[in-house]
Structures are given as C-alpha cells and as structure tokens.
Design a protein around this motif. Structure first.
Motif, short mmCIF file in Angstrom:
data_model
loop_
_atom_site.label_atom_id
_atom_site.label_comp_id
_atom_site.label_asym_id
_atom_site.label_seq_id
_atom_site.Cartn_x
_atom_site.Cartn_y
_atom_site.Cartn_z
N HIS A 134 0.78 -1.13 -0.07
CA HIS A 134 0.22 0.02 -0.16
C HIS A 134 0.89 1.39 0.01
CE1 HIS A 134 -3.25 3.01 1.39
NE2 HIS A 134 -2.48 3.17 2.03
N PHE A 135 1.83 1.17 0.95
CA PHE A 135 2.56 2.53 0.96
C PHE A 135 3.71 2.36 -0.30
CE2 PHE A 135 1.47 2.00 5.48
CZ PHE A 135 0.92 3.42 5.77
N VAL A 172 10.03 1.55 0.69
CA VAL A 172 9.30 0.18 1.40
C VAL A 172 10.46 -0.97 0.90
CG1 VAL A 172 7.52 -1.44 1.09
CG2 VAL A 172 6.83 0.86 1.17
N PHE A 173 10.96 -0.90 -0.12
CA PHE A 173 11.96 -1.72 -0.47
C PHE A 173 13.17 -2.02 0.42
CE2 PHE A 173 15.07 -3.59 -3.94
CZ PHE A 173 14.41 -4.67 -3.74
N THR A 174 13.49 -0.58 0.94
CA THR A 174 14.79 -0.50 1.86
C THR A 174 14.19 -1.23 3.15
OG1 THR A 174 15.71 1.17 0.64
CG2 THR A 174 16.29 0.96 2.97
N PHE A 175 13.08 -0.49 3.60
CA PHE A 175 12.51 -0.98 5.07
C PHE A 175 12.34 -2.24 5.19
CE2 PHE A 175 8.65 -1.79 7.82
CZ PHE A 175 9.43 -1.36 8.93
N SER A 176 11.71 -2.95 3.97
CA SER A 176 11.46 -4.71 4.22
C SER A 176 12.55 -5.46 4.59
CB SER A 176 10.90 -5.26 2.79
OG SER A 176 11.69 -5.02 1.74
N VAL A 177 13.81 -5.00 4.01
CA VAL A 177 14.87 -5.94 4.25
C VAL A 177 15.53 -5.78 5.52
CG1 VAL A 177 16.77 -4.42 3.26
CG2 VAL A 177 17.26 -6.97 3.16
N LEU A 178 15.33 -4.55 6.09
CA LEU A 178 15.66 -4.32 7.59
C LEU A 178 14.79 -5.02 8.53
CD1 LEU A 178 17.41 -2.49 9.69
CD2 LEU A 178 15.77 -0.85 9.46
N LEU A 179 13.37 -4.89 8.04
CA LEU A 179 12.54 -5.53 9.08
C LEU A 179 12.78 -7.25 8.88
CD1 LEU A 179 9.97 -5.53 10.58
CD2 LEU A 179 8.57 -5.45 8.90
N MET A 180 13.32 -7.61 7.92
CA MET A 180 13.60 -9.16 8.10
C MET A 180 14.87 -9.68 8.52
SD MET A 180 13.23 -11.30 4.37
CE MET A 180 14.13 -10.26 3.46
N ALA A 181 15.92 -8.36 8.31
CA ALA A 181 17.17 -8.77 8.97
C ALA A 181 17.30 -8.75 10.59
CB ALA A 181 18.23 -7.72 8.40
N LEU A 182 16.51 -7.78 11.24
CA LEU A 182 16.81 -7.65 12.68
C LEU A 182 16.32 -8.82 13.23
CD1 LEU A 182 16.10 -3.75 13.09
CD2 LEU A 182 18.44 -4.85 12.94
N PRO A 183 14.89 -9.35 13.07
CA PRO A 183 14.41 -10.62 13.88
C PRO A 183 15.44 -11.65 13.46
CG PRO A 183 12.83 -9.41 12.69
CD PRO A 183 13.77 -8.62 12.08
N ALA A 207 5.93 -10.76 7.97
CA ALA A 207 5.33 -9.50 7.60
C ALA A 207 6.34 -8.89 6.50
CB ALA A 207 5.18 -8.51 8.74
N ALA A 208 7.75 -8.93 6.95
CA ALA A 208 8.78 -8.37 6.14
C ALA A 208 8.83 -9.19 4.68
CB ALA A 208 10.13 -8.41 6.68
N ILE A 209 9.08 -10.47 4.82
CA ILE A 209 8.86 -11.21 3.44
C ILE A 209 7.77 -10.95 2.64
CG2 ILE A 209 8.72 -13.61 2.67
CD1 ILE A 209 10.28 -14.38 5.10
N GLY A 210 6.37 -10.71 3.25
CA GLY A 210 5.73 -10.46 2.48
C GLY A 210 5.75 -9.25 1.58
N GLY A 211 6.33 -8.38 1.95
CA GLY A 211 6.84 -7.18 1.02
C GLY A 211 8.24 -7.14 0.18
N GLU A 212 9.19 -8.30 0.64
CA GLU A 212 10.21 -8.39 -0.28
C GLU A 212 10.19 -8.62 -1.50
OE1 GLU A 212 14.19 -8.17 -0.94
OE2 GLU A 212 13.28 -7.12 0.81
N ILE A 245 21.93 -1.18 4.14
CA ILE A 245 22.50 -0.22 3.98
C ILE A 245 23.09 0.26 2.53
CG2 ILE A 245 24.96 0.80 4.62
CD1 ILE A 245 24.71 -0.83 7.15
N LEU A 246 23.21 -0.90 1.91
CA LEU A 246 23.49 -0.69 0.62
C LEU A 246 22.47 -0.31 -0.41
CD1 LEU A 246 25.91 -3.90 -0.29
CD2 LEU A 246 26.59 -1.56 -0.23
N ARG A 247 21.17 -0.50 -0.11
CA ARG A 247 19.93 -0.37 -0.83
C ARG A 247 19.76 1.15 -0.72
NH1 ARG A 247 15.55 -4.92 -0.22
NH2 ARG A 247 16.35 -6.52 -1.32
N ARG A 248 20.27 1.95 0.35
CA ARG A 248 19.87 3.43 0.57
C ARG A 248 20.72 4.24 -0.48
NH1 ARG A 248 22.03 5.29 6.25
NH2 ARG A 248 21.08 7.16 5.58
N TRP A 249 21.49 3.70 -1.40
CA TRP A 249 22.11 4.38 -2.29
C TRP A 249 21.12 4.18 -3.78
CZ3 TRP A 249 25.57 7.51 -1.22
CH2 TRP A 249 26.32 7.36 0.01
N LEU A 250 20.19 3.16 -3.80
CA LEU A 250 19.41 2.87 -5.14
C LEU A 250 18.29 4.22 -5.26
CD1 LEU A 250 18.29 -0.62 -4.53
CD2 LEU A 250 19.79 0.12 -6.10
N ASP A 251 18.02 4.31 -6.53
CA ASP A 251 17.20 5.44 -6.71
C ASP A 251 15.88 4.99 -6.86
OD1 ASP A 251 19.36 7.22 -7.07
OD2 ASP A 251 19.71 6.41 -8.99
#
Length: 416
Positions: free
Chosen positions: A73-74, A83-94, A124-129, A201-207
């Motif tokens: 949605h977002f 969202v693409f950057t947030f999803s991998v962080l939400l997956m990595a931390l758990p 939840a993270a995998i659902g968006g990844e 961290i690397l994805r932050r450099w994507l456009d």
C-alpha cells in the motif's frame, strides 16, 4: 556510472535481500529439532516440541499477506524505494535477534513467545520483499530487458536456498552435533541478520524507480486504497496470478525442498545423495529462472507458458518416476528437474504484466502472498496425504499445478 552498470547494481542489490527470504526458510527448517530443544521445556516429548517449533515457523507465513499488503500500500502511494529498503531491515533484525535470543532455561515461557513475535515480524517483512523486488527491478529495467532483470532477482531468491543449505552442510562438516546443538545453530541466523543489515545499507544508494517518479509527477498514484481498486477492477489478474504462484510453490517445495525426505522415505536413498541432489537442483533452478526471464523479453509469454509447463511435467515425472529405479543417477535427474522448473521465472513476469503501474505493487503482493500462504502450507500436507496411495503422487501434483499455471499465464491480462 554508465546506464548498464547502474542497472546491474540495481539488480544485484535487489537480489541480495531477496535471497534472505528462502535462506531463512531453509535454515529454520533444517535446524527445527535444535531450535525446539532450546525454546521449549525439556519435560515435553520431542515430537511435541518439534511440532510447536514448526507451528511458530508457520505463524510467520500467516503474517505474510497482511505485512505484504501494508507495505505494498505504501509502496504504491509513497514510493517503491522506501518500502523496499525498509522490508529488508524488518527481515534482517528479527533474524539476527533469533540468533542471539536466550532459550527456555533463561526466559521460561517468554522464550517461545519472543520467538513467535520475531517469526511474525520476519513473515511480515517477507510479504513485501519479493513483490517489492520484482516491481523495483522491472520499473528500473530498460525497454526489452525487464524479463532478464526479473529473472536475475528470482534467481537470487532461489539462490538463497542454496546458500542456506550450503551453510548448514558446512556447519556439520566442521562442528560436532553437540557443538551445533549448544551454540553452532546460532551462526546461520547471525550471518543472515548481518547480511540483511548490509543489504539495507547498500539499498539506501538506490534511486526511486522512473515509473513511480513519472506517476508521481502526473499525480497518477492511487488516491484510494489500492486493494479496493484491485478487487473492483482487476479480479482476473488476481486469480491468474494466484494460480501461477501455486505452480511456483509446487515446483520449489516438491522438486527441491521435499525431495530429500521423500526419496529417503519412499526409496531408501542415502541422505548424503539426496542432499547433494537438492543442492544441484537448486543451482540448475537458479540458472533456469534467469534464462526463462530473459526469454520472456524476446518470445511471447503464452508460448513460453506452454513450453515450460510441459517441461515442468517432464522434470517432475523424471525425478519421481524414473530416478527411483536408478538411484545412482539421482543427482542428474535432480539437475534436470531444476532445469525444467524455469516456469518459476515466468510467474513474476506474468504478474507484473497483469497489473497497471498505479496498483502494481499491491497487485503482486496480494496475489503472491495470499496464494503462497495457502498453497505453501497445503502442498506438504497434500503430498504427505497422497504419497501413501502412490509414490507418483508428488509428480502428479506438480503436473496438475503446471497445467493450471500454464492456463493461468495464457489467460492472464498482458499490459506490456
């Protein structure tokens, strides 16, 4: 940086996070017995602890549709990159937290409860990844190259199975069973968590994708709930995409993940041989989905649906009907089954073409995650129930899904 180099960087960074999805699936499944011993009371029967562990594992998959829809949605409203950057962080931390989480002997009942929360966050993270990655790559690709980009990303997803399996085998090669049970089981989770944080961290450099920037400039982003638009205007696309996702789950689960225990139980194949065969099948599957994606750039998707649907049937019956009579050639037949599973690479291509850009992320997320949550859970149960009737049940099941998937791709809307 040249356009080609920039595009390859985008494909590579998208694939890094995507690989973590199936990596997590493999390491949790392979380590379920050890995890059960750590997070549930020793007074319980071993079968009960293992059942509870797989219950926690399944709970993560139940969170996929809701998490995916929220992030999609977002993604359709605010942009793909965030969202693409947030999803991998939400997956990595758990994943990292699971590797560091104290067991039942320290936290008591809090240990399995915290593990449940972490699994739900992963789900939840995998659902968006994966949907986010497919949309991101396809909208960054140059005209006539979207299929190749999608194939590379899908190959990254299946490559995660190989990475997880290889790491587990490496642990057993350098550590004793006692060491793995005591603390070695944590290593794959810690490695996966660090890997995911690095990807973020690397994805932050994507456009941001050119397609979304153009929609935003023209004020063409969805003004109402994307899901409401989907259910009102794109029901055929949803149903076709769910059917092809069913085929994807059957190919991966039956031909790769369930193959070792099935071959060991039904045909008494050596465990080492079956694990080697599974790894080889994963490698050829990874190559095959990349080739299938590239072919979709130059050949009609309907033609490829028929060809790869037939190949999937051939690969399934070769693995489960012919290989058992010649177990010495099991690895070769497993390699062939992986090659014949290129249909997996066509699934995201078909889904991306089925939905308009304004609701593309939500369309993929809804179709893929709901279908995967249903059939990802039902496929092992269906195979387990049908196999006592005939050892060809796995092949017949894959053949059935191949027919449905090919028909679904044939009738799926194609918006280019």
């Amino acid at each position: 940086m040249s356009g080609g180099a920039s595009q390859m960087r985008t494909f590579a960074l998208a694939s890094l996070g995507g690989a973590l999805e199936f990596y997590d699936f493999v390491i949790f499944a392979f380590l379920a017995k050890v995890i059960a011993a750590h997070f549930f009371p020793a007074s319980q029967a071993e079968w009960l602890r293992q059942t509870e562990t797989f219950g926690l594992f399944g709970a993560g998959y139940l969170a996929r549709p809701l998490g995916g829809l929220i992030m999609a949605h977002f993604g359709d409203i605010s942009g793909r990159k965030k969202v693409f950057t947030f999803s991998v962080l939400l997956m990595a931390l758990p994943t990292l937290a699971i590797g560091l989480l104290p067991g039942y002997d320290v936290l008591g009942v809090g240990a399995p409860l915290l593990l449940l929360v972490l699994r739900m966050a992963q789900g939840a993270a995998i659902g968006g990844e994966a949907p986010g990655g497919w949309v991101f790559v396809s909208e960054h690709a140059r005209p006539g190259r979207a299929g190749l980009g999608i194939g590379l990303l899908t190959g990254g997803l299946t490559g995660g199975i190989f990475l997880g399996s290889a790491l587990i085998l490496a642990l057993h090669g350098v550590m004793s069973d006692a060491q793995i049970a005591a603390w070695g089981w944590r290593i794959p989770f810690v490695v996966g968590g660090i890997f995911g944080v690095g990807s973020m961290i690397l994805r932050r450099w994507l456009d941001e994708t050119p397609v979304f920037r153009e929609m935003h400039a023209r004020a063409e982003t969805a003004e109402t709930l994307p899901v409401a638009i989907l259910l009102r205007q794109h029901r055929r696309a949803i149903l076709c995409s769910m059917a092809t996702t069913w085929t994807l789950t059957a190919a991966i689960v039956v031909l790769v993940l369930m193959m070792p225990p099935l071959m060991q139980t039904l045909h008494h194949a050596p465990a080492q041989t079956t694990m080697t065969a599974s790894l080889v099948a994963t490698i050829t599957l990874t190559l095959s989905v990349i080739i299938a994606g590239a072919l979709s750039d130059v050949l009609p998707l309907r033609l490829l649906a028929v060809i790869y649907g037939a190949l999937l049937v051939l690969g399934a019956f070769g693995l489960y009907a012919i290989a058992p009579s010649h177990l010495s050639s099991l690895v070769a037949w497993a390699a062939l089954s992986g090659i014949c599973s290129g249909f997996v690479g066509l699934v995201p291509v078909g889904m991306l073409r089925a939905f308009p850009a304004a609701v593309r992320f939500s369309g993929l997320s809804l179709s893929y995650n709901v279908s995967y949550a249903i059939f990802g859970g039902l496929t092992p149960a269906a195979i387990s129930a049908l196999t006592p009737q005939t050892p060809l049940a796995p092949a017949a099941y894959v053949a059935l899904t191949a027919a449905f998937g090919a028909c679904a791709l044939w009738f799926s809307p194609d918006r280019g």
